[in-house]
Design an enzyme around this catalytic site. Sequence first.
Site, mmCIF file in Angstrom:
data_model
loop_
_atom_site.group_PDB
_atom_site.id
_atom_site.type_symbol
_atom_site.label_atom_id
_atom_site.label_comp_id
_atom_site.label_asym_id
_atom_site.label_seq_id
_atom_site.Cartn_x
_atom_site.Cartn_y
_atom_site.Cartn_z
ATOM 1 N N TYR A 75 -3.512 13.041 67.882
ATOM 2 C CA TYR A 75 -2.929 12.805 69.205
ATOM 3 C C TYR A 75 -1.404 12.750 69.146
ATOM 4 O O TYR A 75 -0.737 12.998 70.140
ATOM 5 C CB TYR A 75 -3.449 11.497 69.804
ATOM 6 C CG TYR A 75 -4.730 11.647 70.595
ATOM 7 C CD1 TYR A 75 -5.879 12.137 70.005
ATOM 8 C CD2 TYR A 75 -4.779 11.266 71.931
ATOM 9 C CE1 TYR A 75 -7.050 12.254 70.728
ATOM 10 C CE2 TYR A 75 -5.949 11.382 72.662
ATOM 11 C CZ TYR A 75 -7.081 11.883 72.055
ATOM 12 O OH TYR A 75 -8.235 12.004 72.780
ATOM 13 N N LYS A 106 -14.253 13.352 58.331
ATOM 14 C CA LYS A 106 -14.724 14.636 57.815
ATOM 15 C C LYS A 106 -14.101 14.817 56.433
ATOM 16 O O LYS A 106 -13.281 15.718 56.211
ATOM 17 C CB LYS A 106 -14.328 15.768 58.766
ATOM 18 C CG LYS A 106 -15.175 15.843 60.027
ATOM 19 C CD LYS A 106 -16.549 16.461 59.794
ATOM 20 C CE LYS A 106 -16.436 17.958 59.541
ATOM 21 N NZ LYS A 106 -17.772 18.558 59.245
ATOM 22 N N ASP A 119 -19.638 14.677 62.240
ATOM 23 C CA ASP A 119 -20.631 15.525 62.923
ATOM 24 C C ASP A 119 -22.030 14.929 62.767
ATOM 25 O O ASP A 119 -22.808 14.848 63.723
ATOM 26 C CB ASP A 119 -20.565 16.984 62.434
ATOM 27 C CG ASP A 119 -20.684 17.126 60.924
ATOM 28 O OD1 ASP A 119 -20.491 16.121 60.202
ATOM 29 O OD2 ASP A 119 -20.971 18.247 60.453
ATOM 30 N N ASP A 179 -12.525 9.427 70.240
ATOM 31 C CA ASP A 179 -12.553 9.876 71.633
ATOM 32 C C ASP A 179 -13.904 10.525 71.935
ATOM 33 O O ASP A 179 -14.565 10.205 72.924
ATOM 34 C CB ASP A 179 -11.409 10.875 71.854
ATOM 35 C CG ASP A 179 -11.368 11.390 73.284
ATOM 36 O OD1 ASP A 179 -11.508 10.565 74.199
ATOM 37 O OD2 ASP A 179 -11.209 12.610 73.476
ATOM 38 N N ASP A 230 -17.495 8.809 73.946
ATOM 39 C CA ASP A 230 -18.116 9.382 75.150
ATOM 40 C C ASP A 230 -19.607 9.568 74.918
ATOM 41 O O ASP A 230 -20.439 9.306 75.802
ATOM 42 C CB ASP A 230 -17.500 10.750 75.495
ATOM 43 C CG ASP A 230 -16.453 10.653 76.599
ATOM 44 O OD1 ASP A 230 -15.771 9.613 76.661
ATOM 45 O OD2 ASP A 230 -16.318 11.608 77.385
HETATM 46 C C1 IPM Z 1 -9.968 8.275 76.635
HETATM 47 C C2 IPM Z 1 -9.482 9.465 77.412
HETATM 48 C C3 IPM Z 1 -8.034 9.735 77.032
HETATM 49 C C4 IPM Z 1 -8.009 10.122 75.571
HETATM 50 C C5 IPM Z 1 -7.313 10.778 77.886
HETATM 51 C C6 IPM Z 1 -7.385 10.434 79.364
HETATM 52 C C7 IPM Z 1 -5.893 10.975 77.456
HETATM 53 O O1 IPM Z 1 -10.315 10.551 77.204
HETATM 54 O O2 IPM Z 1 -9.354 7.206 76.738
HETATM 55 O O3 IPM Z 1 -10.983 8.398 75.942
HETATM 56 O O4 IPM Z 1 -8.203 11.304 75.210
HETATM 57 O O5 IPM Z 1 -7.783 9.236 74.744
HETATM 58 MG MG MG Z 2 -12.066 10.115 76.087
#
Ligand code: IPM
Ligand code: MG
Length: 367
Positions: free
Chosen positions: A142, A192, A224, A248, A252
């Site tokens: 990042y 990884k 993975d 990240d 999710d």
């Molecule tokens: C998260 C989001 C952020 C990230 C974005 C909005 C920059 O996806 O907080 O998970 O990628 O960290």
């Molecule tokens: Mg995210």
Amino acid sequence: MSTPSILILPGDGIGPEVMAEVVKVIDWFGDKRGLKFDVSHDLVGGAAYDKHGAPISDETMEKAQSVDAVLLGAVGGPKYDDLDFSVKPERGLLRLRKEMDLFANLRPAQCFDALADFSSLKKDIVAGLDIMIVRELTSGIYFGEPRGIFTENNERVGINTQRYTESEIERAARAAFELAMKRDKRLCSMEKANVMESGILWRDVVNEVAVDYPEVEVSHMYADNGAMQLVRAPKQFDVIVTDNLFGDILSDCAAMLTGSLGMLPSASLGLPMANGRPKAMYEPVHGSAPDIAGQGKANPIACVLSFAMALRYSFDQGDEATRLETAIETVLAGGARTADLLGEEGVTAISTTEMGDKIIEALTASL
Ligand code: IPM
Ligand code: MG
């Protein structure tokens, strides 16, 4: 100690709607539990860009640095898609994370009993799920340099750099071990190491930190495989520690196990301040959901649960955090559903505000 301070940055899309419900909850704790907070409000993301031409102003950054906790709603929206990368709403969020040095991002994925049927996985695979992902938040790809889009041999090249120092890995790992000690004492580190040197270093450093936590059972997984295991048998995990990008993605994935992204809070913690509290920002994992913004359809629970995390990690009010979490469980068990949680026969959605009111009712009933 002086009254603890909170800076509220509702942001864009559904951010302001869900944050309005959090404000009700904060007021309730002030009135009924004597927990007074000095609350101020400011802009971030597209809302800040519209006013200041930047996704967060220097003044807002200064405020964020000086308060005990920042509560953030969500940033972004289609209106800002064509903006230059440097002023996109997301840059406001990334600036907060980086300049406040919020290196440990805690993303719990807990499946509420009442919602086990909402998961895309079979109920018995997710019922009772309770995992904590610790994502390194201030380094890795990042922020690594070099980065950019360059021209080489008459064609464009996009470059991002994964870069981790030992100390960056160590402090994230230590935060994860500390959490594991308070939970089931199991930690799985994901990288990884089979293809990335930064992954080899990550694994080494986690093993070095592990020496200080002999009670914690440590395992390592390629990220993975980790993604696959999260979907195959998520309850095998207690705490997961991983880098910024894998965190990240994996968070999710873990979020969806619980049935709705509208349910998951997060805490981003940094170093202790002079008063002993960690630098901290709390935000729901979900985004700004521009498609439903302004319609009263958003689920405020992730944002309210983020405030519960603030009570626990910034304000040393673990019992009050549990009170709030239990109130939410009660509301869900009673059948209240926002639009993201529809699908059961005969159930109609209540609005964002109504969900907030129900949480307040359940809080009051808990007294
Ligand atoms: C998260 C989001 C952020 C990230 C974005 C909005 C920059 O996806 O907080 O998970 O990628 O960290
Ligand atoms: Mg995210």
